[in-house]
Design a protein around this motif. Sequence first.
Motif, PDB file in Angstrom:
ATOM      1  N   LEU A  95       0.795  -1.223   0.000  1.00 46.45           N
ATOM      2  CA  LEU A  95       0.000   0.000   0.000  1.00 46.45           C
ATOM      3  C   LEU A  95       0.830   1.276   0.000  1.00 46.45           C
ATOM      4  N   ASN A  96       2.047   1.228   0.556  1.00 51.62           N
ATOM      5  CA  ASN A  96       2.869   2.436   0.607  1.00 51.62           C
ATOM      6  C   ASN A  96       3.848   2.543  -0.552  1.00 51.62           C
ATOM      7  N   LYS A  97       3.613   1.740  -1.602  1.00 52.43           N
ATOM      8  CA  LYS A  97       4.429   1.793  -2.807  1.00 52.43           C
ATOM      9  C   LYS A  97       3.554   2.182  -3.996  1.00 52.43           C
ATOM     10  N   THR A  98       4.158   2.895  -4.953  1.00 50.81           N
ATOM     11  CA  THR A  98       3.420   3.245  -6.159  1.00 50.81           C
ATOM     12  C   THR A  98       3.107   1.985  -6.964  1.00 50.81           C
ATOM     13  N   ILE A  99       2.225   2.159  -7.950  1.00 49.39           N
ATOM     14  CA  ILE A  99       1.881   1.044  -8.825  1.00 49.39           C
ATOM     15  C   ILE A  99       3.134   0.519  -9.529  1.00 49.39           C
ATOM     16  N   LEU A 100       3.958   1.431 -10.021  1.00 49.07           N
ATOM     17  CA  LEU A 100       5.203   1.032 -10.672  1.00 49.07           C
ATOM     18  C   LEU A 100       6.085   0.241  -9.717  1.00 49.07           C
ATOM     19  N   ASP A 101       6.224   0.737  -8.489  1.00 46.23           N
ATOM     20  CA  ASP A 101       7.092   0.064  -7.512  1.00 46.23           C
ATOM     21  C   ASP A 101       6.563  -1.317  -7.143  1.00 46.23           C
ATOM     22  N   ASN A 102       5.236  -1.477  -7.125  1.00 49.65           N
ATOM     23  CA  ASN A 102       4.671  -2.794  -6.837  1.00 49.65           C
ATOM     24  C   ASN A 102       5.124  -3.823  -7.861  1.00 49.65           C
ATOM     25  N   VAL A 103       5.217  -3.415  -9.113  1.00 52.08           N
ATOM     26  CA  VAL A 103       5.673  -4.332 -10.153  1.00 52.08           C
ATOM     27  C   VAL A 103       7.190  -4.501 -10.087  1.00 52.08           C
ATOM     28  N   LEU A 104       7.910  -3.417  -9.816  1.00 47.97           N
ATOM     29  CA  LEU A 104       9.369  -3.497  -9.723  1.00 47.97           C
ATOM     30  C   LEU A 104       9.811  -4.420  -8.586  1.00 47.97           C
ATOM     31  N   ILE A 105       9.065  -4.409  -7.482  1.00 45.68           N
ATOM     32  CA  ILE A 105       9.388  -5.305  -6.363  1.00 45.68           C
ATOM     33  C   ILE A 105       9.297  -6.755  -6.806  1.00 45.68           C
ATOM     34  N   ALA A 106       8.250  -7.073  -7.570  1.00 45.75           N
ATOM     35  CA  ALA A 106       8.090  -8.449  -8.060  1.00 45.75           C
ATOM     36  C   ALA A 106       9.256  -8.842  -8.953  1.00 45.75           C
ATOM     37  N   LEU A 107       9.706  -7.926  -9.792  1.00 41.45           N
ATOM     38  CA  LEU A 107      10.841  -8.212 -10.675  1.00 41.45           C
ATOM     39  C   LEU A 107      12.135  -8.367  -9.889  1.00 41.45           C
ATOM     40  N   GLU A 108      12.277  -7.573  -8.847  1.00 43.86           N
ATOM     41  CA  GLU A 108      13.469  -7.697  -7.999  1.00 43.86           C
ATOM     42  C   GLU A 108      13.506  -9.048  -7.296  1.00 43.86           C
ATOM     43  N   LEU A 109      12.368  -9.455  -6.755  1.00 44.75           N
ATOM     44  CA  LEU A 109      12.304 -10.741  -6.064  1.00 44.75           C
ATOM     45  C   LEU A 109      12.573 -11.908  -7.012  1.00 44.75           C
ATOM     46  N   ALA A 110      12.177 -11.733  -8.266  1.00 45.90           N
ATOM     47  CA  ALA A 110      12.399 -12.783  -9.271  1.00 45.90           C
ATOM     48  C   ALA A 110      13.808 -12.718  -9.869  1.00 45.90           C
ATOM     49  N   LYS A 111      14.609 -11.741  -9.389  1.00 48.29           N
ATOM     50  CA  LYS A 111      15.982 -11.557  -9.887  1.00 48.29           C
ATOM     51  C   LYS A 111      16.021 -11.291 -11.389  1.00 48.29           C
ATOM     52  N   TYR A 112      15.021 -10.548 -11.848  1.00 54.56           N
ATOM     53  CA  TYR A 112      14.994 -10.103 -13.237  1.00 54.56           C
ATOM     54  C   TYR A 112      16.173  -9.154 -13.447  1.00 54.56           C
ATOM     55  N   PRO A 113      16.806  -9.164 -14.612  1.00 57.81           N
ATOM     56  CA  PRO A 113      17.968  -8.288 -14.841  1.00 57.81           C
ATOM     57  C   PRO A 113      17.666  -6.836 -14.462  1.00 57.81           C
ATOM     58  N   LYS A 114      18.501  -6.268 -13.603  1.00 58.61           N
ATOM     59  CA  LYS A 114      18.238  -4.946 -13.037  1.00 58.61           C
ATOM     60  C   LYS A 114      18.065  -3.877 -14.104  1.00 58.61           C
ATOM     61  N   SER A 115      18.881  -3.932 -15.142  1.00 55.49           N
ATOM     62  CA  SER A 115      18.845  -2.907 -16.181  1.00 55.49           C
ATOM     63  C   SER A 115      17.569  -2.960 -17.012  1.00 55.49           C
ATOM     64  N   GLU A 116      16.823  -4.068 -16.917  1.00 54.81           N
ATOM     65  CA  GLU A 116      15.625  -4.248 -17.743  1.00 54.81           C
ATOM     66  C   GLU A 116      14.325  -4.111 -16.945  1.00 54.81           C
ATOM     67  N   ARG A 117      14.428  -3.922 -15.638  1.00 51.52           N
ATOM     68  CA  ARG A 117      13.234  -3.951 -14.785  1.00 51.52           C
ATOM     69  C   ARG A 117      12.262  -2.827 -15.088  1.00 51.52           C
ATOM     70  N   TYR A 118      12.757  -1.606 -15.211  1.00 43.54           N
ATOM     71  CA  TYR A 118      11.848  -0.470 -15.438  1.00 43.54           C
ATOM     72  C   TYR A 118      11.083  -0.648 -16.746  1.00 43.54           C
ATOM     73  N   ASN A 119      11.790  -0.966 -17.812  1.00 46.12           N
ATOM     74  CA  ASN A 119      11.125  -1.128 -19.109  1.00 46.12           C
ATOM     75  C   ASN A 119      10.109  -2.254 -19.081  1.00 46.12           C
ATOM     76  N   ARG A 120      10.455  -3.347 -18.399  1.00 48.24           N
ATOM     77  CA  ARG A 120       9.521  -4.474 -18.319  1.00 48.24           C
ATOM     78  C   ARG A 120       8.290  -4.089 -17.495  1.00 48.24           C
ATOM     79  N   ALA A 121       8.493  -3.383 -16.388  1.00 46.82           N
ATOM     80  CA  ALA A 121       7.361  -2.965 -15.561  1.00 46.82           C
ATOM     81  C   ALA A 121       6.429  -2.052 -16.344  1.00 46.82           C
ATOM     82  N   MET A 122       6.993  -1.112 -17.087  1.00 52.39           N
ATOM     83  CA  MET A 122       6.170  -0.212 -17.891  1.00 52.39           C
ATOM     84  C   MET A 122       5.441  -0.971 -19.000  1.00 52.39           C
ATOM     85  N   GLN A 140      -5.514   5.045  -4.360  1.00 54.67           N
ATOM     86  CA  GLN A 140      -6.060   5.972  -5.343  1.00 54.67           C
ATOM     87  C   GLN A 140      -6.737   5.252  -6.518  1.00 54.67           C
ATOM     88  N   LEU A 141      -6.751   3.933  -6.475  1.00 58.44           N
ATOM     89  CA  LEU A 141      -7.286   3.151  -7.585  1.00 58.44           C
ATOM     90  C   LEU A 141      -8.610   2.490  -7.223  1.00 58.44           C
TER      91      LEU A 141
END
Length: 249
Positions: A95-122, A140-141
């Motif tokens: 709840l205290n993370k933006t929508i983007l950050d909610n997806v980025l956290i999932a990518l981080e936990l999955a050890k998705y390549p760091k340089s590709e996380r933002y583009n993949r989340a978007m 807000q949603l």
Amino acid sequence: MITIHNVSKTYIQNNKTFKALDHISLSINRGDIYGIIGRSGAGKSTLLRLINLLEVPTSGSVIVNGQDLTKLKGKQLRIARQSIGMIFQQFNLVLNKTILDNVLIALELAKYPKSERYNRAMEVLNFVGLKEYVYKYPSQLSGGQKQRVGIARALANKPKILLCDEPTSALDPNTTAEILKVLQSINKNLGVTIVIVSHEMDVIKSICNRVTILDNGKVYETVEIEPKGIREHSHNPDWFLAQLRGGRD
């Protein structure tokens, strides 16, 4: 793609044994939108959670993409789970993370390549129609938008399978229809196999091509269906079967 063979799940509560699933066997093909339906307590969610081993069977095997998950431990199981996404009834957003950050956290936990996380989340947020909401917070949603975030998060790691545990039961009918369209698009355009648990016949008939009816922890019957909307509900497995076959009894 998914084979559940002779699976049972037994719990011990207050020194009493309760069998949630009793010698379940079924197969889910690649590309299916596969429904699991039954009355409350039939074992639907337990069966779904066995597919990614969030629930460990007491006996039997769970084979996904050619691997028996019940024989995997530690790192091997974590790697196998990366091909399986999951969405929930209550969204489970941070709840205290933006929508983007909610997806980025999932990518981080999955050890998705760091340089590709933002583009993949978007990419996945755009796919579910939330590109303009990426810096908003869950509070807000709307409910439907929150579920879209849950779907985007589950898709982020490019899963082959998406497990859906009552994904529309907290939503109104119009929002439910929108979420089901998103799931159909995921299946058609991304080739993701979808397994959906629901007690809502409208949901099952509008999206699934095959359905297993559970009753008291056992497979009552598995049928192929042609989606047709209906308006009624019942706790009788015979009624479920009649409706899936097109009857009105």
